[in-house]
Design a protein around this motif. Structure first.
Motif, mmCIF file in Angstrom:
data_model
loop_
_atom_site.group_PDB
_atom_site.id
_atom_site.type_symbol
_atom_site.label_atom_id
_atom_site.label_comp_id
_atom_site.label_asym_id
_atom_site.label_seq_id
_atom_site.Cartn_x
_atom_site.Cartn_y
_atom_site.Cartn_z
ATOM 1 N N CYS A 133 -36.743 22.651 -42.599
ATOM 2 C CA CYS A 133 -35.321 22.116 -42.422
ATOM 3 C C CYS A 133 -34.351 23.133 -42.454
ATOM 4 C CB CYS A 133 -35.187 20.736 -43.006
ATOM 5 S SG CYS A 133 -33.544 19.936 -42.761
ATOM 6 N N MET A 185 -33.076 14.562 -30.380
ATOM 7 C CA MET A 185 -32.357 13.650 -31.463
ATOM 8 C C MET A 185 -32.368 12.088 -31.090
ATOM 9 S SD MET A 185 -28.921 14.385 -32.926
ATOM 10 C CE MET A 185 -29.248 16.286 -33.417
ATOM 11 N N ASP A 209 -23.408 17.652 -41.402
ATOM 12 C CA ASP A 209 -23.795 16.655 -42.295
ATOM 13 C C ASP A 209 -24.933 17.123 -43.178
ATOM 14 O OD1 ASP A 209 -21.772 15.262 -41.098
ATOM 15 O OD2 ASP A 209 -23.020 13.861 -40.055
ATOM 16 N N THR A 210 -25.629 18.071 -42.845
ATOM 17 C CA THR A 210 -26.948 18.347 -43.534
ATOM 18 C C THR A 210 -26.883 19.912 -44.189
ATOM 19 O OG1 THR A 210 -27.931 18.949 -41.344
ATOM 20 C CG2 THR A 210 -28.838 17.038 -42.507
ATOM 21 N N ASP A 250 -27.084 6.734 -40.838
ATOM 22 C CA ASP A 250 -26.707 7.973 -40.319
ATOM 23 C C ASP A 250 -27.007 9.156 -41.347
ATOM 24 O OD1 ASP A 250 -25.536 6.951 -38.189
ATOM 25 O OD2 ASP A 250 -23.438 6.923 -38.840
ATOM 26 N N PHE A 288 -33.417 14.752 -39.740
ATOM 27 C CA PHE A 288 -33.858 15.160 -38.381
ATOM 28 C C PHE A 288 -34.658 16.256 -37.933
ATOM 29 C CE2 PHE A 288 -32.910 17.405 -34.280
ATOM 30 C CZ PHE A 288 -33.722 16.566 -33.248
ATOM 31 N N GLN A 311 -22.337 17.977 -35.538
ATOM 32 C CA GLN A 311 -22.442 17.054 -36.463
ATOM 33 C C GLN A 311 -23.706 16.976 -37.388
ATOM 34 O OE1 GLN A 311 -22.234 13.049 -34.852
ATOM 35 N NE2 GLN A 311 -22.526 12.221 -36.754
ATOM 36 N N LEU A 312 -24.934 17.457 -36.694
ATOM 37 C CA LEU A 312 -26.133 17.594 -37.524
ATOM 38 C C LEU A 312 -26.034 18.580 -38.394
ATOM 39 C CD1 LEU A 312 -29.363 17.470 -37.985
ATOM 40 C CD2 LEU A 312 -29.382 19.225 -36.039
ATOM 41 N N SER A 359 -30.947 18.249 -28.642
ATOM 42 C CA SER A 359 -30.184 17.023 -28.413
ATOM 43 C C SER A 359 -31.012 15.960 -27.896
ATOM 44 C CB SER A 359 -29.240 17.372 -27.433
ATOM 45 O OG SER A 359 -28.217 18.359 -28.040
ATOM 46 N N TYR A 393 -29.564 12.002 -40.102
ATOM 47 C CA TYR A 393 -29.242 13.559 -39.924
ATOM 48 C C TYR A 393 -29.657 14.380 -40.905
ATOM 49 C CZ TYR A 393 -25.933 11.984 -36.122
ATOM 50 O OH TYR A 393 -25.291 11.756 -34.968
ATOM 51 N N SER A 394 -29.824 13.864 -42.038
ATOM 52 C CA SER A 394 -30.757 14.674 -43.235
ATOM 53 C C SER A 394 -32.010 14.967 -42.851
ATOM 54 C CB SER A 394 -30.556 14.091 -44.259
ATOM 55 O OG SER A 394 -29.100 14.172 -44.952
ATOM 56 N N ARG A 453 -33.875 9.176 -32.774
ATOM 57 C CA ARG A 453 -33.104 8.015 -33.465
ATOM 58 C C ARG A 453 -33.658 6.788 -33.030
ATOM 59 N NH1 ARG A 453 -27.949 8.228 -36.205
ATOM 60 N NH2 ARG A 453 -27.759 5.884 -36.814
#
Length: 197
Positions: free
Chosen positions: A165, A33, A193-194, A55, A62, A189-190, A30, A59-60, A37
């Motif tokens: 990843c 991140m 989203d990925t 976004d 990170f 969310q990470l 976190s 996120y993809s 960002r």
């Protein structure tokens, strides 16, 4: 657990409260991140993209950027982009087998002795990778062209990062199933989203 208590802690064995090790894992992700960002917003052209695309790209990418920006100086220590310095023994319970892949990649990256320009190029290419669902494909591709150099070498590194990843996402999935500690919303969310599997 505060950032100070994570930074420069003495190494301990991975035995003990499993939930605490998972909390360390989530908190580290976190905080990194947030730092990553802020870095992404400084990549030339990134902040001009559609908010949805920013976004999606962030996120993809990170977990790839998380691995890229980690430093492995010596004696089993790892330095993260938020400034945390931890021994691998403190991370094993949270990171699991993912730690082996991260350490191998970090060691390979250090052996390459890349200059700042080449390293920045790799980070930018990881961020600006084509992703399903982008609204402005051409704009992203144009930014990506400006970041490209040494294509063969970078392509191989980016492929390894992509594999790492996926391993990181699998680790988060396992920890969610284990359910020792609920992931914070930003990690959820990470993950969602990925998710490629």
């Amino acid at each position: 657990m505060t950032s100070d208590s994570l930074t420069r802690s003495r190494p301990r064995s991975p035995a003990g409260d499993g939930g605490q090790h998972v909390r360390v894992f989530y908190e580290l992700l976190s905080r990194c991140m947030e730092v990553t960002r802020r870095w992404a917003q400084r990549v030339p052209g990134f902040s001009t993209l559609h908010a949805h695309d920013q976004d999606l790209l962030f996120y993809s990418a990170f977990l790839e950027l998380f691995v890229l920006r980690l430093c492995r100086p010596a004696d089993g220590q790892l330095v993260f982009c938020d400034g945390s310095v931890l021994h691998r023994l403190q991370l094993l319970r949270g990171f699991g087998e993912w730690m082996d892949g991260i350490e191998q990649f970090s060691a390979e990256l250090q052996r390459m002795d890349l200059d700042v320009t080449a390293f920045s190029c790799i980070c930018s290419l990881a961020l600006l990778t084509e992703r399903h669902g982008l609204k402005e494909h051409k704009k992203v591709e144009e930014l990506r062209r400006h970041s490209r150099s040494r294509p063969d070498q970078l392509s191989r590194l980016l492929q390894k990062l992509h594999t790492l990843c996926i391993q990181g996402l699998q680790r988060i999935f396992y920890l969610k199933l284990e359910d020792l500690v609920p992931p914070p919303p930003i990690i959820d969310q990470l993950f969602l989203d990925t998710l490629p599997f």
